[in-house]
Design an enzyme around this catalytic site. Structure first.
Site, PDB file in Angstrom:
ATOM      1  N   LYS A 139       0.808  -1.217   0.000  1.00 37.91           N
ATOM      2  CA  LYS A 139       0.000   0.000   0.000  1.00 37.91           C
ATOM      3  C   LYS A 139       0.847   1.275   0.000  1.00 37.91           C
ATOM      4  O   LYS A 139       0.477   2.260  -0.629  1.00 37.91           O
ATOM      5  CB  LYS A 139      -0.953  -0.004   1.194  1.00 37.91           C
ATOM      6  CG  LYS A 139      -1.804  -1.269   1.305  1.00 37.91           C
ATOM      7  CD  LYS A 139      -2.658  -1.515   0.071  1.00 37.91           C
ATOM      8  CE  LYS A 139      -3.227  -2.939   0.058  1.00 37.91           C
ATOM      9  NZ  LYS A 139      -3.844  -3.325  -1.193  1.00 37.91           N
ATOM     10  N   GLU A 170      -1.114   9.748   7.559  1.00 36.93           N
ATOM     11  CA  GLU A 170      -2.017  10.514   6.703  1.00 36.93           C
ATOM     12  C   GLU A 170      -2.785  11.521   7.529  1.00 36.93           C
ATOM     13  O   GLU A 170      -3.055  11.284   8.715  1.00 36.93           O
ATOM     14  CB  GLU A 170      -3.036   9.586   6.022  1.00 36.93           C
ATOM     15  CG  GLU A 170      -2.461   8.787   4.889  1.00 36.93           C
ATOM     16  CD  GLU A 170      -3.502   7.901   4.220  1.00 36.93           C
ATOM     17  OE1 GLU A 170      -4.678   7.894   4.656  1.00 36.93           O
ATOM     18  OE2 GLU A 170      -3.128   7.213   3.267  1.00 36.93           O
ATOM     19  N   ARG A 180      -8.875  -6.983  -9.150  1.00 37.67           N
ATOM     20  CA  ARG A 180      -9.789  -8.111  -9.390  1.00 37.67           C
ATOM     21  C   ARG A 180     -11.164  -7.563  -9.735  1.00 37.67           C
ATOM     22  O   ARG A 180     -11.391  -6.361  -9.654  1.00 37.67           O
ATOM     23  CB  ARG A 180      -9.910  -8.939  -8.102  1.00 37.67           C
ATOM     24  CG  ARG A 180     -10.445  -8.082  -6.961  1.00 37.67           C
ATOM     25  CD  ARG A 180     -10.903  -8.847  -5.753  1.00 37.67           C
ATOM     26  NE  ARG A 180     -11.648  -7.977  -4.873  1.00 37.67           N
ATOM     27  CZ  ARG A 180     -11.139  -7.219  -3.899  1.00 37.67           C
ATOM     28  NH1 ARG A 180      -9.834  -7.228  -3.677  1.00 37.67           N
ATOM     29  NH2 ARG A 180     -11.912  -6.457  -3.164  1.00 37.67           N
ATOM     30  N   HIS A 240     -15.479  -2.383   8.168  1.00 35.00           N
ATOM     31  CA  HIS A 240     -14.789  -2.540   6.893  1.00 35.00           C
ATOM     32  C   HIS A 240     -15.399  -3.620   6.009  1.00 35.00           C
ATOM     33  O   HIS A 240     -14.787  -4.067   5.047  1.00 35.00           O
ATOM     34  CB  HIS A 240     -13.287  -2.772   7.114  1.00 35.00           C
ATOM     35  CG  HIS A 240     -12.678  -1.689   7.971  1.00 35.00           C
ATOM     36  ND1 HIS A 240     -12.605  -0.381   7.539  1.00 35.00           N
ATOM     37  CD2 HIS A 240     -12.182  -1.696   9.230  1.00 35.00           C
ATOM     38  CE1 HIS A 240     -12.059   0.355   8.502  1.00 35.00           C
ATOM     39  NE2 HIS A 240     -11.808  -0.419   9.536  1.00 35.00           N
TER      40      HIS A 240
HETATM   41  C1  MV4 Z   1      -8.869   6.776   6.241  1.00 28.36           C
HETATM   42  C2  MV4 Z   1      -9.926   7.328   7.005  1.00 28.36           C
HETATM   43  C3  MV4 Z   1      -9.815   8.638   7.377  1.00 28.36           C
HETATM   44  N1  MV4 Z   1      -8.713   9.359   7.034  1.00 28.36           N
HETATM   45  N2  MV4 Z   1      -7.804   7.534   5.921  1.00 28.36           N
HETATM   46  C4  MV4 Z   1     -10.326   2.226   6.335  1.00 28.36           C
HETATM   47  C5  MV4 Z   1      -9.907   1.077   5.481  1.00 28.36           C
HETATM   48  C6  MV4 Z   1      -8.886   1.597   4.551  1.00 28.36           C
HETATM   49  N3  MV4 Z   1      -9.057   1.052   3.233  1.00 28.36           N
HETATM   50  C7  MV4 Z   1      -9.038   3.073   4.575  1.00 28.36           C
HETATM   51  N4  MV4 Z   1      -9.822   3.402   5.715  1.00 28.36           N
HETATM   52  C8  MV4 Z   1      -9.924   4.695   6.153  1.00 28.36           C
HETATM   53  N5  MV4 Z   1      -8.876   5.499   5.839  1.00 28.36           N
HETATM   54  C9  MV4 Z   1      -7.751   8.780   6.320  1.00 28.36           C
HETATM   55  N6  MV4 Z   1      -6.674   9.495   6.007  1.00 28.36           N
HETATM   56  C10 MV4 Z   1     -11.020   6.507   7.303  1.00 28.36           C
HETATM   57  C11 MV4 Z   1     -11.015   5.200   6.879  1.00 28.36           C
HETATM   58  C12 MV4 Z   1     -12.195   4.423   7.188  1.00 28.36           C
HETATM   59  C13 MV4 Z   1     -13.013   3.914   6.172  1.00 28.36           C
HETATM   60  C14 MV4 Z   1     -12.707   4.094   4.819  1.00 28.36           C
HETATM   61  C15 MV4 Z   1     -13.509   3.576   3.842  1.00 28.36           C
HETATM   62  C16 MV4 Z   1     -14.657   2.859   4.196  1.00 28.36           C
HETATM   63  C17 MV4 Z   1     -14.970   2.665   5.513  1.00 28.36           C
HETATM   64  C18 MV4 Z   1     -14.155   3.176   6.517  1.00 28.36           C
HETATM   65  C19 MV4 Z   1     -14.483   2.979   7.858  1.00 28.36           C
HETATM   66  C20 MV4 Z   1     -13.667   3.479   8.842  1.00 28.36           C
HETATM   67  C21 MV4 Z   1     -12.527   4.204   8.502  1.00 28.36           C
END
Ligand code: MV4
Length: 670
Positions: free
Chosen positions: A116, A200, A297, A235
């Site tokens: 990542k 981040e 995918r 998630h």
């Molecule tokens: C974040 C965020 C807030 N700020 N990055 C969670 C899984 C990963 N793929 C990315 N995620 C997040 N990254 C920053 N800089 C909040 C989340 C996040 C989230 C993102 C997408 C879908 C659901 C989520 C649930 C909780 C937190």
């Protein structure tokens, strides 16, 4: 085009791929584990090869077995579906080594997106926006703390090797940074064997918006617009839709262009999804979206894209893998209407979404048509096992606009009749009908914020449902008497349980719902009518039981249809959007509930005891955690059913427990 392909997957996605392959005249080979010998995907395929025991590590995840199956059947290509080996670069390489086409992107693209941190750096170089942050190699705590200061709190610490939310820590102030960092590093080392992190800017109100991309091996790449998957729980996506509500055209273009640039930067081919996080603290803005990761995918939620574009993405995958050019250019693609997908799961929202294993004694899905699509890998009579994801189906609806699509979704969810396992359909209906969701006011915190509105209340069966239950039982007993009097000693009702339609013109029935007994008196009136006198009053009922298990009843002159499933003394009453489970209690045994008799607590599924939280003789409160079991990589907490005493512990940490094993002896107080 290929003559024959092998599908290295199971369940709904294997069925989904087979459907398109068949339409295109491509022969299909399924693979299956011991647990899947009778599965729908095996029945649908032209051929099937057994690849080992139920455990995925010994079957669906074993690359050599799958490649051997492809060779043995003469399959020219392998479709990996999603999950399992779909993003395994080693598997893609092994396919090539065996002269088999991997229906997916080039090995290099899988590898480029696997890490990542490196992926983010690569994207930044390609001009794709990434969240302001730090993804450097220097991991000294001093430098990281300084970077956090520069980015500005709140910041998010993420594992470089992570994904799916594992190893993430939000830090709100500099004084908390050092502790959060060491925690995140420890978690990352444990989960991924790599303690490297990135930093981040923490987005306080994010939306998950992803772009479907497609590229061929002739230099063409397009996007098929966005999907909004913001409604997630831990998630796990719950609802997905396309297009994203409230998406300005300008932002759609910017995101689509960025996603295509991302695909081109890594020499992509095939189906891919570029995941973005949009900061919606001030609404959707074209300069407030950031690259998160790329999934190399076909994704679970691809059908919503198919519904709004009229394209078959599996067909596109097969064509690209076979060396053809993309079926359409960017300017030939357009969005038509709105689509929503709901993931129907065998899980219990009331028990913190614990998977519900069991046999699908009844499985009636809504009828499919131009507006309603059902992608499923199971049929009535199949089992939901602890070995695999407990998804029952994906329900996808389409209509001209979002509001109409949501109405169709609620209606279709209401048509589901499922008995044998607990499902999330009522939860999904509450979501689809929630006013804030209807407004399109989405973000990733939606489910947590509206939890109380969404988790279905366990309301006691209303008088109408008790009446339906009493009517069903009485009709069955009548059939039983008819069968016996017709002199059929082999009738299943010839020797049921000593109950008979008696001569007094009256019967008493007791239905137990959770721990409460509900008494119903049934009086036999002329013309096959019944007066059913329940705890809350009486009504007159008549009806008949159809051979498909539908009870057609008339209650006080009102027609009602209900699905009825009876297994022994367990009765399931299925009404639109509602399911009630009742146990028919023998009047001679009324009163001695499981609880009063003291109880034993059993394992919900086979697994391993992770932790025992109490000792023998411990006095505990109702709901108190007693033991933690791990099954299917998830932890399940066994809690006290009532205030009482732990009489006996039968397992300790580290022990394997079979399904339904008694874990501990429990005595209810009083
Ligand atoms: C974040 C965020 C807030 N700020 N990055 C969670 C899984 C990963 N793929 C990315 N995620 C997040 N990254 C920053 N800089 C909040 C989340 C996040 C989230 C993102 C997408 C879908 C659901 C989520 C649930 C909780 C937190």
């Amino acid at each position: 085009m290929f003559r024959k392909i092998l599908i290295a997957n199971r369940g709904e996605i294997a069925c989904r791929v087979i459907r398109t392959a068949r339409r295109m005249g491509v022969a299909t080979v399924a693979v299956y584990s011991d647990a899947d010998a009778g599965a729908r995907h095996v029945a649908m395929a032209d051929e099937a090869v057994h690849i080992g025991p139920a455990a995925v590590r010994e079957s669906y995840l074993v690359a050599e077995k799958i490649i051997a199956a492809a060779k043995a059947t003469g399959a020219e290509a392998i479709h990996p579906g999603y999950g399992f080996l779909s993003e395994n670069a080693g598997f893609a390489r092994a396919c090539a080594g065996a002269g088999i086409v991997f229906i997916g992107p080039p090995v290099g693209a899988i590898e480029a997106m696997g890490l990542k941190g490196a992926a983010k750096a690569l994207m930044e170089k390609a001009g794709v926006p990434v969240v302001p942050g730090y993804h450097g190699d220097d991991q000294s705590p001093e430098l990281l703390a300084k970077e956090a200061e520069r980015i500005g709190y709140p910041v998010l610490i993420k594992a470089v090797a992570g994904g799916g939310g594992k190893g993430m820590r939000r830090v709100d102030a500099a004084k908390d940074f050092a502790a959060a960092l060491s925690g995140a590093q420890r978690e990352a080392a444990n989960a991924f064997g790599d303690e490297k992190v990135l930093l981040e800017k923490y987005l306080v109100k994010p939306r998950h918006i992803e772009i479907q991309v497609f590229a061929d091996n002739h230099g063409n790449a397009v996007h098929l617009f966005e999907r909004d998957c913001s409604v997630q729980r831990r998630h796990q996506k719950v609802l997905e839709e396309a297009p994203a509500p409230g998406m300005p055209a300008e932002m759609r273009k910017a995101m689509g262009d960025a996603a295509v640039a991302a695909a081109k930067a890594i020499g992509y081919a095939g189906a891919g999804t570029v995941e973005f996080i949009a900061d919606v603290s001030e609404g959707l803005k074209p300069d407030r979206f950031y690259f998160m990761e790329m999934n190399t995918r076909l994704q679970v939620e691809h059908p919503v894209t198919e519904m709004i574009t009229g394209q078959d993405l599996v067909e596109w995958q097969l064509r690209v893998a076979a060396g053809e050019t993309l079926p359409l250019a960017q300017d030939q693609l357009a969005i038509q209407g709105h689509a929503v997908e709901a993931r129907v799961y065998a899980e219990d929202p009331v028990k913190n979404f614990l998977p519900s294993v069991g046999t699908l004694h009844r499985l009636r899905a809504p009828d499919e048509n131009a507006y309603v699509r059902v992608d499923t890998g199971v049929r009535e009579g199949d089992a939901v096992t602890p070995f695999y994801d407990p998804m029952i189906a994906k329900l996808i609806v389409w209509d001209q606009d979002r509001k109409s699509a949501l109405r169709r979704l609620r209606q279709a969810l209401g048509e589901y009749q499922i008995a044998g396992v607990t499902t999330n359909t009522a939860f999904l209906m509450a979501l689809a009908g929630h006013p804030a969701f209807a407004e399109g006011d989405l973000d990733t915190g939606f489910i947590d914020r509206f939890r109380a509105d969404l988790i279905p209340q366990q309301e006691p069966a209303p008088p109408e449902v008790l009446a339906l239950a009493a009517l069903a039982v009485t009709l069955q007993r009548r059939a039983e008497v008819k069968a016996t009097t017709a002199g059929d000693p082999w009738s299943p009702w010839a020797e049921v349980n000593g109950w008979r339609l008696n001569d007094s013109g009256m019967d008493e029935l007791i239905f137990r719902e959770r721990d409460e007994d509900r008494h119903c008196r049934v009086e036999y009136l002329p013309d096959d009518e019944l007066r059913i006198i329940g705890p809350e009053g009486s009504l007159v009922a008549e009806g008949s039981m159809g051979s498909d298990g539908t009870l057609e009843a008339v209650l006080d002159g009102r027609r009602v249809k209900a699905g009825i499933v009876r297994l022994g003394d367990e009765l399931t009453i299925l009404l639109p959007g509602r399911t009630h489970r009742l146990t028919l209690v023998d009047p001679r045994r009324a009163g001695d509930t499981d609880e009063a008799a003291g109880g034993q607590l059993t394992a919900p599924m086979p697994g391993k005891v992770v932790q025992v939280l109490v000792s023998e003789g411990a006095k505990v409160e109702k709901g108190q955690a007693l033991m933690i079991i791990e099954a299917m990589k998830m932890e399940h907490t066994i809690t006290a059913p009532a205030r009482g005493v732990v009489a006996k512990l039968l397992f300790s940490a580290g022990d394997q427990v079979p399904e339904s094993a008694v874990l501990l002896g429990f005595e209810v107080e009083g």
